[in-house]
Design an enzyme around this catalytic site. Structure first.
Site, PDB file in Angstrom:
ATOM      1  N   VAL A 101       0.836  -1.205   0.000  1.00 15.89           N
ATOM      2  CA  VAL A 101       0.000   0.000   0.000  1.00 15.89           C
ATOM      3  C   VAL A 101       0.873   1.259   0.000  1.00 15.89           C
ATOM      4  O   VAL A 101       0.356   2.374   0.002  1.00 15.89           O
ATOM      5  CB  VAL A 101      -0.964  -0.013   1.218  1.00 15.89           C
ATOM      6  CG1 VAL A 101      -1.982  -1.148   1.056  1.00 15.89           C
ATOM      7  CG2 VAL A 101      -0.228  -0.148   2.547  1.00 15.89           C
ATOM      8  N   HIS A 117      -4.284  -4.162  -2.966  1.00 18.21           N
ATOM      9  CA  HIS A 117      -4.819  -3.908  -1.625  1.00 18.21           C
ATOM     10  C   HIS A 117      -4.952  -2.422  -1.317  1.00 18.21           C
ATOM     11  O   HIS A 117      -4.989  -2.032  -0.163  1.00 18.21           O
ATOM     12  CB  HIS A 117      -3.923  -4.589  -0.581  1.00 18.21           C
ATOM     13  CG  HIS A 117      -3.911  -6.075  -0.714  1.00 18.21           C
ATOM     14  ND1 HIS A 117      -2.901  -6.852  -0.201  1.00 18.21           N
ATOM     15  CD2 HIS A 117      -4.767  -6.933  -1.333  1.00 18.21           C
ATOM     16  CE1 HIS A 117      -3.155  -8.138  -0.475  1.00 18.21           C
ATOM     17  NE2 HIS A 117      -4.268  -8.201  -1.180  1.00 18.21           N
ATOM     18  N   CYS A 125     -14.255   8.072   2.842  1.00 19.37           N
ATOM     19  CA  CYS A 125     -15.225   7.888   3.923  1.00 19.37           C
ATOM     20  C   CYS A 125     -15.594   6.407   4.028  1.00 19.37           C
ATOM     21  O   CYS A 125     -15.893   5.751   3.028  1.00 19.37           O
ATOM     22  CB  CYS A 125     -16.488   8.707   3.645  1.00 19.37           C
ATOM     23  SG  CYS A 125     -17.799   8.362   4.827  1.00 19.37           S
ATOM     24  N   GLY A 187       9.047 -11.211  -2.800  1.00 22.08           N
ATOM     25  CA  GLY A 187       8.864 -10.672  -1.451  1.00 22.08           C
ATOM     26  C   GLY A 187       7.477 -10.811  -0.881  1.00 22.08           C
ATOM     27  O   GLY A 187       6.984  -9.891  -0.219  1.00 22.08           O
TER      28      GLY A 187
HETATM   29  C1  BV8 Z   1     -11.261 -10.896  -0.185  1.00 24.88           C
HETATM   30  C2  BV8 Z   1      -4.047  -3.819   3.098  1.00 24.88           C
HETATM   31  C3  BV8 Z   1     -13.481 -11.470  -0.837  1.00 24.88           C
HETATM   32  C4  BV8 Z   1      -4.285  -3.324   4.491  1.00 24.88           C
HETATM   33  C5  BV8 Z   1      -3.948  -6.249   3.231  1.00 24.88           C
HETATM   34  C6  BV8 Z   1      -9.658 -17.381  -0.023  1.00 24.88           C
HETATM   35  C7  BV8 Z   1     -10.116 -16.561  -1.063  1.00 24.88           C
HETATM   36  C8  BV8 Z   1     -10.446 -15.227  -0.823  1.00 24.88           C
HETATM   37  C9  BV8 Z   1     -10.301 -14.678   0.464  1.00 24.88           C
HETATM   38  C10 BV8 Z   1      -9.849 -15.487   1.497  1.00 24.88           C
HETATM   39  C11 BV8 Z   1      -9.516 -16.828   1.255  1.00 24.88           C
HETATM   40  N1  BV8 Z   1      -9.093 -17.357   2.426  1.00 24.88           N
HETATM   41  C12 BV8 Z   1      -9.122 -16.394   3.387  1.00 24.88           C
HETATM   42  C13 BV8 Z   1      -9.606 -15.260   2.861  1.00 24.88           C
HETATM   43  C14 BV8 Z   1      -9.826 -14.037   3.621  1.00 24.88           C
HETATM   44  C15 BV8 Z   1      -8.618 -13.091   3.592  1.00 24.88           C
HETATM   45  C16 BV8 Z   1      -7.293 -13.774   3.746  1.00 24.88           C
HETATM   46  O1  BV8 Z   1      -6.571 -13.977   2.765  1.00 24.88           O
HETATM   47  N2  BV8 Z   1      -6.922 -14.100   4.975  1.00 24.88           N
HETATM   48  C17 BV8 Z   1      -5.622 -14.710   5.222  1.00 24.88           C
HETATM   49  C18 BV8 Z   1      -4.989 -14.093   6.470  1.00 24.88           C
HETATM   50  C19 BV8 Z   1      -5.828 -16.211   5.362  1.00 24.88           C
HETATM   51  N3  BV8 Z   1      -8.619 -12.318   2.366  1.00 24.88           N
HETATM   52  C20 BV8 Z   1      -9.363 -11.199   2.315  1.00 24.88           C
HETATM   53  O2  BV8 Z   1     -10.110 -10.859   3.200  1.00 24.88           O
HETATM   54  C21 BV8 Z   1      -9.248 -10.364   1.043  1.00 24.88           C
HETATM   55  N4  BV8 Z   1     -10.581 -10.039   0.584  1.00 24.88           N
HETATM   56  O3  BV8 Z   1     -10.801 -11.916  -0.576  1.00 24.88           O
HETATM   57  O4  BV8 Z   1     -12.558 -10.461  -0.474  1.00 24.88           O
HETATM   58  C22 BV8 Z   1     -13.867 -12.162   0.443  1.00 24.88           C
HETATM   59  C23 BV8 Z   1     -14.460 -11.422   1.446  1.00 24.88           C
HETATM   60  C24 BV8 Z   1     -14.849 -12.089   2.622  1.00 24.88           C
HETATM   61  C25 BV8 Z   1     -14.607 -13.457   2.792  1.00 24.88           C
HETATM   62  C26 BV8 Z   1     -13.965 -14.177   1.780  1.00 24.88           C
HETATM   63  C27 BV8 Z   1     -13.599 -13.524   0.596  1.00 24.88           C
HETATM   64  C28 BV8 Z   1      -8.543  -9.038   1.335  1.00 24.88           C
HETATM   65  C29 BV8 Z   1      -7.098  -9.283   1.667  1.00 24.88           C
HETATM   66  C30 BV8 Z   1      -6.333  -7.936   1.719  1.00 24.88           C
HETATM   67  C31 BV8 Z   1      -6.004  -7.585   3.147  1.00 24.88           C
HETATM   68  N5  BV8 Z   1      -5.243  -6.329   3.164  1.00 24.88           N
HETATM   69  N6  BV8 Z   1      -3.309  -5.070   3.167  1.00 24.88           N
HETATM   70  C32 BV8 Z   1      -2.995  -2.946   5.176  1.00 24.88           C
HETATM   71  O5  BV8 Z   1      -1.926  -2.960   4.535  1.00 24.88           O
HETATM   72  O6  BV8 Z   1      -3.065  -2.633   6.382  1.00 24.88           O
HETATM   73  S1  BV8 Z   1      -3.040  -7.666   3.360  1.00 24.88           S
HETATM   74  C33 BV8 Z   1      -1.436  -7.352   3.818  1.00 24.88           C
HETATM   75  O7  BV8 Z   1      -0.770  -8.643   3.749  1.00 24.88           O
HETATM   76  C34 BV8 Z   1      -0.595  -6.478   2.893  1.00 24.88           C
HETATM   77  O8  BV8 Z   1      -1.230  -6.078   1.713  1.00 24.88           O
HETATM   78  C35 BV8 Z   1       0.581  -7.402   2.565  1.00 24.88           C
HETATM   79  O9  BV8 Z   1       1.242  -7.108   1.420  1.00 24.88           O
HETATM   80  C36 BV8 Z   1      -0.196  -8.644   2.474  1.00 24.88           C
HETATM   81  C37 BV8 Z   1       0.477  -9.915   2.223  1.00 24.88           C
HETATM   82  O10 BV8 Z   1       1.631 -10.011   3.010  1.00 24.88           O
HETATM   83  P1  BV8 Z   1       3.033  -9.992   2.237  1.00 24.88           P
HETATM   84  O11 BV8 Z   1       3.059  -8.834   1.315  1.00 24.88           O
HETATM   85  O12 BV8 Z   1       3.280 -11.331   1.656  1.00 24.88           O
HETATM   86  O13 BV8 Z   1       3.993  -9.661   3.420  1.00 24.88           O
HETATM   87  P2  BV8 Z   1       4.520 -10.707   4.516  1.00 24.88           P
HETATM   88  O14 BV8 Z   1       5.078  -9.920   5.652  1.00 24.88           O
HETATM   89  O15 BV8 Z   1       3.462 -11.747   4.761  1.00 24.88           O
HETATM   90  O16 BV8 Z   1       5.712 -11.474   3.783  1.00 24.88           O
HETATM   91  C38 BV8 Z   1       6.874 -10.754   3.418  1.00 24.88           C
HETATM   92  C39 BV8 Z   1       7.687 -11.728   2.618  1.00 24.88           C
HETATM   93  O17 BV8 Z   1       8.855 -11.059   2.150  1.00 24.88           O
HETATM   94  C40 BV8 Z   1       8.175 -12.930   3.437  1.00 24.88           C
HETATM   95  O18 BV8 Z   1       8.002 -14.096   2.656  1.00 24.88           O
HETATM   96  C41 BV8 Z   1       9.670 -12.643   3.653  1.00 24.88           C
HETATM   97  O19 BV8 Z   1      10.430 -13.853   3.660  1.00 24.88           O
HETATM   98  C42 BV8 Z   1       9.995 -11.834   2.425  1.00 24.88           C
HETATM   99  N7  BV8 Z   1      11.099 -10.872   2.566  1.00 24.88           N
HETATM  100  C43 BV8 Z   1      11.418 -10.120   3.652  1.00 24.88           C
HETATM  101  N8  BV8 Z   1      12.450  -9.296   3.329  1.00 24.88           N
HETATM  102  C44 BV8 Z   1      12.757  -9.531   2.022  1.00 24.88           C
HETATM  103  C45 BV8 Z   1      11.900 -10.535   1.534  1.00 24.88           C
HETATM  104  N9  BV8 Z   1      11.953 -10.993   0.272  1.00 24.88           N
HETATM  105  C46 BV8 Z   1      12.888 -10.440  -0.548  1.00 24.88           C
HETATM  106  N10 BV8 Z   1      13.747  -9.469  -0.152  1.00 24.88           N
HETATM  107  C47 BV8 Z   1      13.709  -9.001   1.122  1.00 24.88           C
HETATM  108  N11 BV8 Z   1      14.573  -8.042   1.503  1.00 24.88           N
HETATM  109 ZN    ZN Z   2     -19.299   9.997   3.981  1.00 24.62          ZN
END
Ligand code: BV8
Ligand code: ZN
Length: 240
Positions: A101, A117, A125, A187
């Site tokens: 983001v 995202h 709002c 990443g």
């Molecule tokens: C939705 C914005 C319909 C806010 C974020 C199946 C299908 C659909 C939905 C679901 C499903 N199963 C579960 C769900 C629900 C949910 C979900 O996925 N839950 C998870 C926890 C299981 N999904 C949703 O709700 C999505 N909506 O599908 O709508 C719906 C509605 C209701 C019910 C069902 C379906 C919305 C998801 C979006 C959430 N918003 N961000 C904010 O930022 O505050 S998510 C947030 O996590 C960020 O966007 C972030 O980018 C994202 C993912 O994390 P990563 O980017 O991968 O970051 P992370 O820290 O995890 O990993 C970093 C990686 O980098 C690591 O691997 C590390 O090793 C590596 N790394 C570190 N340093 C380096 C590196 N790599 C290279 N170089 C480096 N230097």
């Molecule tokens: Zn409003």
């Protein structure tokens, strides 16, 4: 391995690049799940990045996002961001979908960026959806501002858990997945859906999947090539 990945990219007709918080880590922006410094280590996502969390404690959520906005704006694009901007110039059909983001891809020069995202620096709002220009004093306030139209709480224009991704962005992603012959995944832990499904969808459609990450992830089993290292080190080597 990196040479093989570079050759596959150079030969690609359509490249789909998916990035996550890891590409911004070297710019000092905390990742979500990195156990040492990740935001999740100190906060519960269900409590903060969700309607329920916002309704329960709008001030806590607002302060969390204002802190993140300050960090993102103070951050500088790293060599990984710049390399992806360069790859976009070299590969005319290269398209970037980010889960992040922050605006570091754009500030590094990437032109074709889709935010799956949403964007931290945009505000709307929570009730009527009208966009809102944030005033300096509102950034420091303990509570979010109120909408001048309907009185609802203002919130960052990001996608919370349980909220749908922007339909136009999701449509663009499904179309790009159908035609990509190389997917570059950088990443991301591959734990957030539906973005986590993209590499599998691309592979099943015949694309070569290349992963760059400092460690193995849920994406690794789906990748044809999984390069271990930081995005800031490895991405610039993809066109040497
Ligand atoms: C939705 C914005 C319909 C806010 C974020 C199946 C299908 C659909 C939905 C679901 C499903 N199963 C579960 C769900 C629900 C949910 C979900 O996925 N839950 C998870 C926890 C299981 N999904 C949703 O709700 C999505 N909506 O599908 O709508 C719906 C509605 C209701 C019910 C069902 C379906 C919305 C998801 C979006 C959430 N918003 N961000 C904010 O930022 O505050 S998510 C947030 O996590 C960020 O966007 C972030 O980018 C994202 C993912 O994390 P990563 O980017 O991968 O970051 P992370 O820290 O995890 O990993 C970093 C990686 O980098 C690591 O691997 C590390 O090793 C590596 N790394 C570190 N340093 C380096 C590196 N790599 C290279 N170089 C480096 N230097
Ligand atoms: Zn409003």
């Amino acid at each position: 391995m990196i040479e093989q990945a570079a050759r596959q990219l150079a030969a690609a007709n359509h490249t789909f690049c998916l990035t996550g918080a890891g590409v911004s880590a070297e710019s000092g922006v905390p990742t979500f799940r990195d156990a040492r410094t990740g935001l999740w280590a100190r906060f519960d996502p269900a409590q903060l990045a969700s309607q329920e969390g916002f309704a329960t404690d709008p001030g806590r959520v607002w302060r969390w996002y204002m802190d993140r906005l300050a960090m993102a704006e103070a951050a500088i694009p790293n060599p990984g961001h710049r390399a992806l901007a360069r790859l976009e110039q070299l590969l005319p059909t290269f398209v970037l979908f980010t889960q992040n983001v922050d605006e570091l891809h754009e500030r590094a020069g990437s032109q074709r960026v889709y935010h799956l995202h949403g964007c931290l620096a945009r505000f709307r709002c929570n009730d009527c959806g009208r966009l809102h220009e944030l005033q300096p004093q509102e950034r420091k306030a303990p509570l979010p501002p109120r909408c001048s139209w309907c009185g609802g709480w203002i919130r960052p224009d990001v996608v919370w858990f349980g909220e749908n991704l922007p339909p136009a962005v999701l449509d663009a992603a499904w179309q790009a997945l159908e035609r990509c012959d190389v997917m570059l995944v950088v990443g991301t832990s591959g734990e957030v859906y539906p973005a986590a499904l993209f590499p599998q969808v691309a592979r099943e459609a015949g694309a070569r999947v290349i992963e760059i990450n400092t460690q193995a992830t849920a994406i690794t089993p789906v990748a044809h090539v999984s390069l271990r290292g930081t995005s800031g080190q490895l991405l610039p080597r993809l066109w040497e």
